[in-house]
Write an enzyme that holds these catalytic residues in place. Structure first.
Site, mmCIF file in Angstrom:
data_model
loop_
_atom_site.group_PDB
_atom_site.id
_atom_site.type_symbol
_atom_site.label_atom_id
_atom_site.label_comp_id
_atom_site.label_asym_id
_atom_site.label_seq_id
_atom_site.Cartn_x
_atom_site.Cartn_y
_atom_site.Cartn_z
ATOM 1 N N VAL A 1 0.834 -1.211 0.000
ATOM 2 C CA VAL A 1 0.000 0.000 0.000
ATOM 3 C C VAL A 1 0.872 1.267 0.000
ATOM 4 O O VAL A 1 0.584 2.234 -0.720
ATOM 5 C CB VAL A 1 -0.985 0.004 1.195
ATOM 6 C CG1 VAL A 1 -1.902 1.210 1.123
ATOM 7 C CG2 VAL A 1 -1.810 -1.277 1.228
ATOM 8 N N LYS B 1 -7.154 -2.052 8.929
ATOM 9 C CA LYS B 1 -8.502 -2.406 9.387
ATOM 10 C C LYS B 1 -8.504 -3.142 10.719
ATOM 11 O O LYS B 1 -9.336 -2.875 11.567
ATOM 12 C CB LYS B 1 -9.224 -3.212 8.304
ATOM 13 C CG LYS B 1 -8.729 -4.596 8.083
ATOM 14 C CD LYS B 1 -7.928 -5.007 6.906
ATOM 15 C CE LYS B 1 -7.591 -4.261 5.739
ATOM 16 N NZ LYS B 1 -7.112 -5.079 4.616
ATOM 17 N N GLU C 1 -10.664 5.467 5.013
ATOM 18 C CA GLU C 1 -11.487 4.907 3.930
ATOM 19 C C GLU C 1 -10.887 3.621 3.366
ATOM 20 O O GLU C 1 -11.606 2.669 3.053
ATOM 21 C CB GLU C 1 -11.623 5.952 2.810
ATOM 22 C CG GLU C 1 -12.592 5.593 1.719
ATOM 23 C CD GLU C 1 -14.037 5.467 2.221
ATOM 24 O OE1 GLU C 1 -14.636 6.483 2.534
ATOM 25 O OE2 GLU C 1 -14.543 4.327 2.293
ATOM 26 N N ILE D 1 -13.394 1.259 -2.678
ATOM 27 C CA ILE D 1 -14.816 1.656 -2.679
ATOM 28 C C ILE D 1 -15.047 2.743 -1.623
ATOM 29 O O ILE D 1 -14.743 2.527 -0.446
ATOM 30 C CB ILE D 1 -15.757 0.456 -2.379
ATOM 31 C CG1 ILE D 1 -15.536 -0.664 -3.395
ATOM 32 C CG2 ILE D 1 -17.212 0.893 -2.363
ATOM 33 C CD1 ILE D 1 -16.410 -1.904 -3.162
ATOM 34 N N GLU E 1 -3.516 -10.909 2.694
ATOM 35 C CA GLU E 1 -2.878 -10.333 3.880
ATOM 36 C C GLU E 1 -1.584 -11.096 4.160
ATOM 37 O O GLU E 1 -1.419 -12.238 3.705
ATOM 38 C CB GLU E 1 -3.810 -10.462 5.081
ATOM 39 C CG GLU E 1 -4.925 -9.439 5.104
ATOM 40 C CD GLU E 1 -4.430 -8.015 5.252
ATOM 41 O OE1 GLU E 1 -3.651 -7.734 6.163
ATOM 42 O OE2 GLU E 1 -4.833 -7.175 4.431
ATOM 43 N N ASP F 1 -10.349 -10.921 8.189
ATOM 44 C CA ASP F 1 -10.132 -9.627 7.534
ATOM 45 C C ASP F 1 -11.465 -8.950 7.170
ATOM 46 O O ASP F 1 -11.683 -7.790 7.533
ATOM 47 C CB ASP F 1 -9.221 -9.830 6.310
ATOM 48 C CG ASP F 1 -9.077 -8.586 5.494
ATOM 49 O OD1 ASP F 1 -8.240 -7.734 5.844
ATOM 50 O OD2 ASP F 1 -9.826 -8.421 4.501
ATOM 51 N N LYS G 1 -13.372 -5.273 8.695
ATOM 52 C CA LYS G 1 -14.004 -4.225 7.870
ATOM 53 C C LYS G 1 -15.476 -4.051 8.265
ATOM 54 O O LYS G 1 -15.976 -2.927 8.337
ATOM 55 C CB LYS G 1 -13.896 -4.600 6.395
ATOM 56 C CG LYS G 1 -12.455 -4.638 5.916
ATOM 57 C CD LYS G 1 -12.342 -5.346 4.592
ATOM 58 C CE LYS G 1 -10.890 -5.463 4.194
ATOM 59 N NZ LYS G 1 -10.679 -6.376 3.061
ATOM 60 N N GLY H 1 -4.877 -4.439 -3.386
ATOM 61 C CA GLY H 1 -3.848 -4.073 -4.358
ATOM 62 C C GLY H 1 -3.282 -2.705 -4.050
ATOM 63 O O GLY H 1 -3.933 -1.858 -3.431
HETATM 64 N N1 LIG Z 1 -2.451 -4.990 0.543
HETATM 65 C C1 LIG Z 1 -3.681 -4.549 0.372
HETATM 66 O O1 LIG Z 1 -4.275 -4.705 -0.701
HETATM 67 C C2 LIG Z 1 -4.383 -3.803 1.481
HETATM 68 C C3 LIG Z 1 -5.649 -3.251 1.234
HETATM 69 C C4 LIG Z 1 -6.287 -2.504 2.249
HETATM 70 C C5 LIG Z 1 -5.661 -2.347 3.469
HETATM 71 N N2 LIG Z 1 -4.437 -2.937 3.689
HETATM 72 C C6 LIG Z 1 -3.822 -2.712 5.019
HETATM 73 O O2 LIG Z 1 -2.757 -1.793 4.858
HETATM 74 C C7 LIG Z 1 -1.713 -2.093 5.792
HETATM 75 C C8 LIG Z 1 -0.415 -2.324 5.008
HETATM 76 O O3 LIG Z 1 -0.592 -3.434 4.163
HETATM 77 P P1 LIG Z 1 0.501 -3.853 3.071
HETATM 78 O O4 LIG Z 1 -0.171 -4.883 2.237
HETATM 79 O O5 LIG Z 1 1.063 -2.643 2.405
HETATM 80 O O6 LIG Z 1 1.607 -4.541 3.990
HETATM 81 P P2 LIG Z 1 3.088 -5.007 3.564
HETATM 82 O O7 LIG Z 1 3.217 -5.055 2.078
HETATM 83 O O8 LIG Z 1 3.376 -6.238 4.327
HETATM 84 O O9 LIG Z 1 4.027 -3.820 4.078
HETATM 85 C C9 LIG Z 1 4.112 -3.506 5.422
HETATM 86 C C10 LIG Z 1 5.068 -2.347 5.617
HETATM 87 O O10 LIG Z 1 5.035 -1.970 7.001
HETATM 88 C C11 LIG Z 1 6.374 -1.747 7.448
HETATM 89 N N3 LIG Z 1 6.409 -1.921 8.901
HETATM 90 C C12 LIG Z 1 6.047 -2.992 9.663
HETATM 91 N N4 LIG Z 1 6.173 -2.710 10.980
HETATM 92 C C13 LIG Z 1 6.619 -1.437 11.057
HETATM 93 C C14 LIG Z 1 6.945 -0.571 12.124
HETATM 94 N N5 LIG Z 1 6.815 -0.961 13.392
HETATM 95 N N6 LIG Z 1 7.362 0.692 11.847
HETATM 96 C C15 LIG Z 1 7.479 1.101 10.561
HETATM 97 N N7 LIG Z 1 7.190 0.332 9.489
HETATM 98 C C16 LIG Z 1 6.773 -0.930 9.734
HETATM 99 C C17 LIG Z 1 7.194 -2.772 6.677
HETATM 100 O O11 LIG Z 1 8.551 -2.367 6.697
HETATM 101 P P3 LIG Z 1 9.700 -3.119 5.866
HETATM 102 O O12 LIG Z 1 9.457 -2.705 4.437
HETATM 103 O O13 LIG Z 1 10.947 -2.596 6.414
HETATM 104 O O14 LIG Z 1 9.470 -4.587 6.096
HETATM 105 C C18 LIG Z 1 6.535 -2.671 5.289
HETATM 106 O O15 LIG Z 1 7.093 -1.618 4.548
HETATM 107 C C19 LIG Z 1 -2.175 -3.330 6.568
HETATM 108 O O16 LIG Z 1 -2.755 -2.927 7.764
HETATM 109 C C20 LIG Z 1 -3.225 -3.951 5.653
HETATM 110 O O17 LIG Z 1 -4.200 -4.669 6.383
HETATM 111 C C21 LIG Z 1 -3.785 -3.634 2.735
#
Ligand SMILES: NC(=O)c1ccc[n+]([C@@H]2O[C@H](COP(=O)([O-])OP(=O)(O)OC[C@H]3O[C@@H](n4cnc5c(N)ncnc54)[C@H](OP(=O)(O)O)[C@@H]3O)[C@@H](O)[C@H]2O)c1
Length: 393
Positions: A16, A98, A122, A129, A183, A194, A198, A295
């Site tokens: 994200v 979430k 959001e 959405i 996730e 998950d 939401k 995504g």
């Molecule tokens: N992926 C989706 O489609 C999506 C959609 C809606 C919501 N979300 C939500 O958005 C959030 C992020 O999801 P993601 O998919 O982007 O996760 P991700 O790809 O696993 O990336 C997580 C990021 O968080 C960093 N991180 C973890 N612990 C940290 C800390 N204590 N301090 C600073 N940075 C830290 C990680 O650092 P490093 O890079 O150093 O490992 C990484 O850059 C989650 O809560 C997820 O539920 C995701």
């Protein structure tokens, strides 16, 4: 914050975070720039200049030049710490986490009221959405009856591949993970946690009722097998993991459960990582929202929309809470279900109000009948691998 350039401090540069970076760079006319990005692992190679990055959260949280903290990390506890500190420090906050939000809604509601700072999220519910702002602004009265839909892009992707392309569960899950839809911990998706997080957020904005995630029953698609798939196909149905909250007799019930969905249902045609939300209200009947539910750039665009909303001082007013006529939460509702099992000792059919169909073969058995949601929530037998459940329309 009107007419000024806002400085962003971002936590997380994963799916994200990088999606937001791309969306921000390609969006002309948004008065926001990234000042710092806090990540966890200083040794990971990054696609952008190293001067952006820090591992010290205080470089963002204590920088008076940073107006908005954008929290996009995958660690629930650390996320709550970051968001609550930022709110206490008087910074506006945007988050996509979430689980962290659903588990801490009352505390986060209090923090933003006490510190008089906006907290927008959001992207946390159905990614692209714009459902929370719609529930807040358009459906700001008590005529809404139900919010029902597909709120998890990863399981919808898996179910689409199983039903439309005959892929195995494992191959479809692997594809979802490779595409960044799943996730970090896939059990959160496939066991329905998950979408439950939401749903808890949507329930608050739809009805003004605070519900703890553990009060809501979730059962995912992790027990779905070929027998269930054939059962659905023989009835010209597909299976969708449905999250819903619905008013009933002055209360509101909620659950995440796999449903048998017929072709005429609008949710039938929601495929792959798309999410779909059906709203039902007293006078408009049904309204349908559909969009990508996962995504990088899809979620990043919802985050950017929140950042943009902060530029005109938008904040959630939580009107339904203030209206003070919130329905109580209940699990006391009857559901018609298909229950598949291997041997009679694996289930307790005495829990059913009635059974209208019964099937037995050397391999699998099933019943179709009516049961109370609270009984399903309490039933230990649904944890057994040989037992599966589908809600019938
Ligand atoms: N992926 C989706 O489609 C999506 C959609 C809606 C919501 N979300 C939500 O958005 C959030 C992020 O999801 P993601 O998919 O982007 O996760 P991700 O790809 O696993 O990336 C997580 C990021 O968080 C960093 N991180 C973890 N612990 C940290 C800390 N204590 N301090 C600073 N940075 C830290 C990680 O650092 P490093 O890079 O150093 O490992 C990484 O850059 C989650 O809560 C997820 O539920 C995701």
């Amino acid at each position: 914050m009107e007419n000024k350039i806002i400085n962003l401090g971002i936590f997380g540069f994963g799916v994200v975070g990088q999606g937001l970076y791309e969306v921000l760079n390609r969006t002309k006319g948004i008065n926001a720039r990234i000042k710092k990005i806090c990540i966890k692992d200083p040794n990971k190679s990054r696609p952008i200049d190293s001067s952006y990055f820090t591992t010290d959260k205080n470089e963002i949280l204590e920088d008076p030049a940073i107006d908005v903290v954008v929290e996009l990390i995958n660690d629930t506890e650390a996320a709550f710490d970051i968001v609550s500190t930022a709110l206490r420090n008087g910074k506006a906050v945007v988050s996509a986490s979430k689980r962290m939000i659903a588990e801490n809604l009352p505390a986060l509601y209090e923090l933003q009221s006490a510190n008089k700072v906006p907290f927008l999220y959001e992207a946390s519910s159905c990614a692209s959405i714009p459902i929370i702002r719609n529930l807040e602004e358009y459906y700001d009265n008590d005529l809404l009856n139900a919010v029902e839909g597909i709120c998890n892009g990863s399981t919808n992707y898996i179910l689409t591949k199983i039903f439309e392309e005959n892929l195995s569960f494992e191959t479809a899950l692997q594809q979802a993970q490779e595409l960044g839809f799943a996730e970090t911990d896939p059990t959160l998706d496939i066991e329905g946690y998950d979408p439950k997080f939401k749903l808890v957020i949507l329930l608050l904005h739809a009805f003004g009722t605070f519900v703890k995630p553990e009060e809501v029953y979730n059962f995912g698609i992790h027990h779905l097998n070929d027998f269930d798939i054939q059962f659905a196909k023989q009835r010209n149905c597909t299976v969708k993991l449905i999250a819903q909250c619905r008013r009933q007799n002055g209360s509101v019930f909620a659950y995440v459960l796999p449903h048998l969905v017929k072709e005429h249902n609008l949710l039938y045609d929601v495929y792959n990582e798309y999410n779909g939300i059906l709203l039902e209200s007293a006078f408009t009947d049904k309204q349908f929202f559909v969009g990508k539910g996962a995504g990088g750039t899809a979620t990043g665009s919802a985050v950017l929309s929140d950042i943009s909303a902060l530029l005109y001082n938008y904040r959630y007013e939580y009107k339904k809470i203030k209206q003070n006529n919130q329905p109580n939460f209940t699990n006391d509702v009857k559901l018609k279900v298909y229950l598949r099992y291997k041997t009679p000792d694996q289930v307790d059919l005495a829990e059913f109000f009635n059974i209208s169909e019964k099937y037995e073969s050397p391999e699998w058995r099933y019943v179709v009948g009516t049961i109370n949601l609270q009984k399903l929530k309490d039933a230990g037998w649904l944890k057994k691998k040989d037992v599966n459940l589908l809600v019938l329309e």
